[in-house]
Design an enzyme around this catalytic site. Structure first.
Site, PDB file in Angstrom:
ATOM      1  N   LYS A  86       2.571   2.135  -5.247  1.00  0.00           N
ATOM      2  CA  LYS A  86       3.379   1.818  -6.099  1.00  0.00           C
ATOM      3  C   LYS A  86       2.656   1.952  -7.472  1.00  0.00           C
ATOM      4  O   LYS A  86       3.229   2.204  -8.826  1.00  0.00           O
ATOM      5  CB  LYS A  86       3.559   0.353  -6.221  1.00  0.00           C
ATOM      6  CG  LYS A  86       4.436   0.008  -5.047  1.00  0.00           C
ATOM      7  CD  LYS A  86       4.549  -1.545  -4.912  1.00  0.00           C
ATOM      8  CE  LYS A  86       3.356  -2.202  -4.601  1.00  0.00           C
ATOM      9  NZ  LYS A  86       2.917  -1.907  -3.323  1.00  0.00           N
ATOM     10  N   GLY A  87       1.189   1.909  -7.473  1.00  0.00           N
ATOM     11  CA  GLY A  87       0.302   2.262  -8.795  1.00  0.00           C
ATOM     12  C   GLY A  87       0.474   3.585  -9.323  1.00  0.00           C
ATOM     13  O   GLY A  87       0.755   3.696 -10.683  1.00  0.00           O
ATOM     14  N   LYS A  88       0.595   4.464  -8.540  1.00  0.00           N
ATOM     15  CA  LYS A  88       0.809   5.787  -9.059  1.00  0.00           C
ATOM     16  C   LYS A  88       2.213   5.951  -9.813  1.00  0.00           C
ATOM     17  O   LYS A  88       2.377   6.526 -10.768  1.00  0.00           O
ATOM     18  CB  LYS A  88       0.614   6.810  -8.055  1.00  0.00           C
ATOM     19  CG  LYS A  88       1.113   8.232  -8.647  1.00  0.00           C
ATOM     20  CD  LYS A  88       0.982   9.288  -7.628  1.00  0.00           C
ATOM     21  CE  LYS A  88       1.350  10.611  -7.961  1.00  0.00           C
ATOM     22  NZ  LYS A  88       1.280  11.740  -6.858  1.00  0.00           N
ATOM     23  N   ASP A 112       0.799  -1.353   0.035  1.00  0.00           N
ATOM     24  CA  ASP A 112      -0.101   0.201  -0.127  1.00  0.00           C
ATOM     25  C   ASP A 112       0.882   1.241   0.088  1.00  0.00           C
ATOM     26  O   ASP A 112       0.559   2.220   0.531  1.00  0.00           O
ATOM     27  CB  ASP A 112      -0.961   0.110   1.371  1.00  0.00           C
ATOM     28  CG  ASP A 112      -1.707  -1.235   1.442  1.00  0.00           C
ATOM     29  OD1 ASP A 112      -2.305  -1.878   0.399  1.00  0.00           O
ATOM     30  OD2 ASP A 112      -1.842  -1.828   2.649  1.00  0.00           O
ATOM     31  N   THR A 115       2.564 -12.819   2.677  1.00  0.00           N
ATOM     32  CA  THR A 115       1.742 -13.171   1.559  1.00  0.00           C
ATOM     33  C   THR A 115       2.438 -14.573   1.042  1.00  0.00           C
ATOM     34  O   THR A 115       3.335 -15.243   1.782  1.00  0.00           O
ATOM     35  CB  THR A 115       1.607 -12.271   0.446  1.00  0.00           C
ATOM     36  OG1 THR A 115       0.708 -12.586  -0.586  1.00  0.00           O
ATOM     37  CG2 THR A 115       2.997 -12.177  -0.367  1.00  0.00           C
ATOM     38  N   GLY A 149     -11.233  -2.843   1.488  1.00  0.00           N
ATOM     39  CA  GLY A 149     -11.837  -1.799   2.279  1.00  0.00           C
ATOM     40  C   GLY A 149     -11.373  -1.701   3.949  1.00  0.00           C
ATOM     41  O   GLY A 149     -11.897  -0.799   4.516  1.00  0.00           O
ATOM     42  N   LEU A 153       3.878  12.539   1.219  1.00  0.00           N
ATOM     43  CA  LEU A 153       4.400  13.474   1.969  1.00  0.00           C
ATOM     44  C   LEU A 153       3.290  14.471   2.586  1.00  0.00           C
ATOM     45  O   LEU A 153       3.427  14.924   3.660  1.00  0.00           O
ATOM     46  CB  LEU A 153       5.505  14.049   1.286  1.00  0.00           C
ATOM     47  CG  LEU A 153       6.471  15.391   2.107  1.00  0.00           C
ATOM     48  CD1 LEU A 153       7.457  14.556   3.238  1.00  0.00           C
ATOM     49  CD2 LEU A 153       7.319  16.084   1.115  1.00  0.00           C
ATOM     50  N   ARG A 202      -6.364   0.254   7.355  1.00  0.00           N
ATOM     51  CA  ARG A 202      -5.085   0.180   7.852  1.00  0.00           C
ATOM     52  C   ARG A 202      -4.542   0.520   8.976  1.00  0.00           C
ATOM     53  O   ARG A 202      -4.922   1.660   9.684  1.00  0.00           O
ATOM     54  CB  ARG A 202      -4.093   0.606   6.676  1.00  0.00           C
ATOM     55  CG  ARG A 202      -4.437   0.237   5.275  1.00  0.00           C
ATOM     56  CD  ARG A 202      -3.814   0.881   4.105  1.00  0.00           C
ATOM     57  NE  ARG A 202      -4.213   0.279   2.696  1.00  0.00           N
ATOM     58  CZ  ARG A 202      -4.416   1.145   1.774  1.00  0.00           C
ATOM     59  NH1 ARG A 202      -4.176   2.573   1.672  1.00  0.00           N
ATOM     60  NH2 ARG A 202      -4.796   0.742   0.519  1.00  0.00           N
ATOM     61  N   GLN A 241       2.159  -5.621  -3.557  1.00  0.00           N
ATOM     62  CA  GLN A 241       2.545  -5.719  -1.753  1.00  0.00           C
ATOM     63  C   GLN A 241       3.618  -4.928  -1.520  1.00  0.00           C
ATOM     64  O   GLN A 241       4.355  -4.196  -2.427  1.00  0.00           O
ATOM     65  CB  GLN A 241       2.121  -7.070  -1.498  1.00  0.00           C
ATOM     66  CG  GLN A 241       0.727  -7.793  -1.868  1.00  0.00           C
ATOM     67  CD  GLN A 241       0.640  -9.056  -2.020  1.00  0.00           C
ATOM     68  OE1 GLN A 241       1.437  -9.690  -2.957  1.00  0.00           O
ATOM     69  NE2 GLN A 241      -0.180  -9.729  -1.347  1.00  0.00           N
ATOM     70  N   VAL A 245       3.147  14.015  -3.504  1.00  0.00           N
ATOM     71  CA  VAL A 245       2.497  15.168  -2.710  1.00  0.00           C
ATOM     72  C   VAL A 245       0.842  15.288  -2.797  1.00  0.00           C
ATOM     73  O   VAL A 245       0.084  16.233  -2.546  1.00  0.00           O
ATOM     74  CB  VAL A 245       2.979  16.489  -2.841  1.00  0.00           C
ATOM     75  CG1 VAL A 245       4.558  16.651  -2.094  1.00  0.00           C
ATOM     76  CG2 VAL A 245       2.774  17.055  -4.136  1.00  0.00           C
ATOM     77  N   ALA A 265      -3.875  -7.802  -4.259  1.00  0.00           N
ATOM     78  CA  ALA A 265      -3.557  -6.597  -4.381  1.00  0.00           C
ATOM     79  C   ALA A 265      -4.235  -5.613  -5.242  1.00  0.00           C
ATOM     80  O   ALA A 265      -4.879  -5.791  -6.146  1.00  0.00           O
ATOM     81  CB  ALA A 265      -1.802  -6.420  -4.909  1.00  0.00           C
ATOM     82  N   GLY A 266      -4.419  -4.129  -4.599  1.00  0.00           N
ATOM     83  CA  GLY A 266      -5.037  -3.134  -5.572  1.00  0.00           C
ATOM     84  C   GLY A 266      -4.099  -2.062  -5.734  1.00  0.00           C
ATOM     85  O   GLY A 266      -3.563  -1.440  -4.757  1.00  0.00           O
ATOM     86  N   HIS A 267      -3.904  -1.649  -6.877  1.00  0.00           N
ATOM     87  CA  HIS A 267      -3.156  -0.629  -7.357  1.00  0.00           C
ATOM     88  C   HIS A 267      -3.996   0.734  -7.758  1.00  0.00           C
ATOM     89  O   HIS A 267      -4.712   0.378  -8.682  1.00  0.00           O
ATOM     90  CB  HIS A 267      -1.994  -0.781  -8.416  1.00  0.00           C
ATOM     91  CG  HIS A 267      -0.949  -1.765  -7.863  1.00  0.00           C
ATOM     92  ND1 HIS A 267       0.135  -2.098  -8.691  1.00  0.00           N
ATOM     93  CD2 HIS A 267      -0.519  -2.226  -6.565  1.00  0.00           C
ATOM     94  CE1 HIS A 267       0.771  -2.913  -8.198  1.00  0.00           C
ATOM     95  NE2 HIS A 267       0.488  -2.861  -6.797  1.00  0.00           N
TER      96      HIS A 267
END
Length: 427
Positions: free
Chosen positions: A21-23, A18, A241, A304, A334, A307, A226, A416, A44-46
């Site tokens: 990484k997707g961005k 979390d 995992t 959902g 940040l 965390r 992950q 940011v 995993a969800g990006h």
């Protein structure tokens, strides 16, 4: 980060997943010829935000949002076919076409309904904190040499034989675990008949495709799921995992040699989170923990679930840098720290009266350590509009400098905000 001497990059999470990484993959994918997802599954969800639109991708590589980028689901992935088809259809409805740009390894393992039943039954007794997506049982079948690979769909009789034996075995295990829900062979074969026409046109030897791209000096981006501390070998076992989330897993899961990799980018949140059970030394509870969660939107993209949140843990980050061979860092979220007047950073653990800067392998011991904090001054100004380092408050730059010093790798990106444009690329 792509340069003549750096054509093949691995992007890994350097905490407990979390990290955003997707961005980062989405930004890098603009310059990539091919993006490869090399391990994990639909657990995993990006999340990628493009303008006013948000995309949550579970299996399809984040590069799919760039119209000229080819996307590969590698052999190290365990593939839940219905999730993949659903993602393809949703993207199509939103104007993102995957036809001709998405391919699947013929060696990737299938996640089938009996895997989900086994996962739910096991979680009721083990309490590891899995997503219940069948990932662990699918990797168990792979290691046990009884898995069903995507390429097996080419021969329905062989697929039926494999599935029949696995359904029978799964039902025996489910009975032993006290389950009142069992797998049905005919339902599995109905599923096979539905998914086969959708998947087979996408199936190829992706190892050849990736290696040919590397030989042709194309930009290749390898996308992990992950985080390093969830690696089955190097993470906080058993609260991990079922795959190798570290950079070494990229070689196995994409079918390339280690000498093909030119750089490893580790993605770190400016603080720390994890989902599910297991130790989190810098965890903050109460009002401050809730503040971090709400400011950061810290709820699982897949489940959902809220965390758990804590301060930045440099012991964890240094460990991740070592086991991944990190060459560069991307620091995300940040901006979540913008309102804090003072920001603690963990620089070591106090254990039995002594201070250590390494992670204990015993989870009971790790769960009992006392984090040693260094207090850094907050900036209490919005960083959301910063587009270069000099736009950041002096205290924010000092925070990043300290992170670089503690982790031992230079920062290449600072995020940011959730949008693509809310990213600083460090020269």
């Amino acid at each position: 980060m792509f340069a003549p001497e750096r054509r093949c990059l691995v992007v890994v999470g350097a905490q407990w997943g979390d990290e955003g990484k997707g961005k980062i993959v989405d930004i890098l994918a603009e310059s990539a010829s091919i993006v490869v997802r090399y391990q994990g599954g639909a657990n995993a969800g990006h999340t990628v935000v493009c303008g006013d639109e948000q995309f949550i991708l579970h299996l399809i590589p984040s590069g799919i949002l760039h119209s000229t980028t080819q996307c590969v689901i590698g052999n190290g992935v365990v593939l839940h076919p219905e999730t993949l088809i659903s993602e393809m259809e949703e993207l199509e409805q939103r104007g993102i076409h995957s036809e001709g740009r998405l391919v699947i390894s013929n060696r990737a393992q299938l996640v089938l309904p009996y895997h989900l039943l086994l996962d739910h039954a096991a979680e009721r007794s083990k309490k590891i904190g899995t997503t219940g997506r069948g990932i662990g049982p699918a990797y168990e079948d792979k290691t046990g040499r009884r898995g069903v690979r995507v390429g097996d769909l080419m021969n329905r009789d062989r697929a039926a034989m494999l599935i029949g034996a696995n359904v029978e075995r799964a039902n025996q295990l489910l009975q032993l675990m006290g389950s009142d829900v069992f797998a049905d062979f005919d339902e599995h074969m109905d599923l096979v008949d539905r998914i086969t026409p959708r998947l087979l046109p996408l199936v190829t030897d992706t190892g050849n495709l990736i290696n040919d791209s590397i030989k042709a000096n194309k930009n290749v981006l390898l996308e992990g799921a992950q985080g390093a501390l969830l690696d089955v070998d190097h993470g906080t076992y058993p609260f991990v995992t079922s795959s190798n989330t570290t950079a070494g897993g990229a070689c196995v899961g994409a079918a390339i040699g280690p000498t093909a990799i030119d750089a490893v980018l580790g993605v770190l949140k400016a603080y720390t989170t994890r989902v599910g059970e297991g130790p989190l030394p810098t965890e903050v509870t109460g009002e401050v923990g809730e503040q971090l969660r709400e400011l950061g939107g810290e709820y699982g993209a897949t489940t959902g679930r809220p965390r758990r949140c804590g301060w930045f843990d440099s012991v964890v980050a240094r460990y991740a840098a070592r086991i991944n061979g990190l060459t560069n860092l991307a620091i995300t979220k940040l901006d979540v720290l913008d309102t804090f007047g003072e920001i603690p950073v963990c620089v070591g653990y106090r254990l039995d009266g002594a201070i250590t800067d390494s992670i204990p392998t015993d989870m009971e011991v790790l769960g009992s350590v006392e984090p040693v904090y260094e207090q850094l001054k907050g900036w209490q100004r919005s960083t959301a509009d910063a587009r270069k380092l000099t736009d950041l408050p002096r205290e924010a730059r000092a925070y990043l400098d300290r992170v670089t010093e503690l982790v031992g790798a230079p920062i290449s990106y600072v995020s940011v905000g959730s949008r693509r444009d809310q990213t600083i690329e460090v020269e």
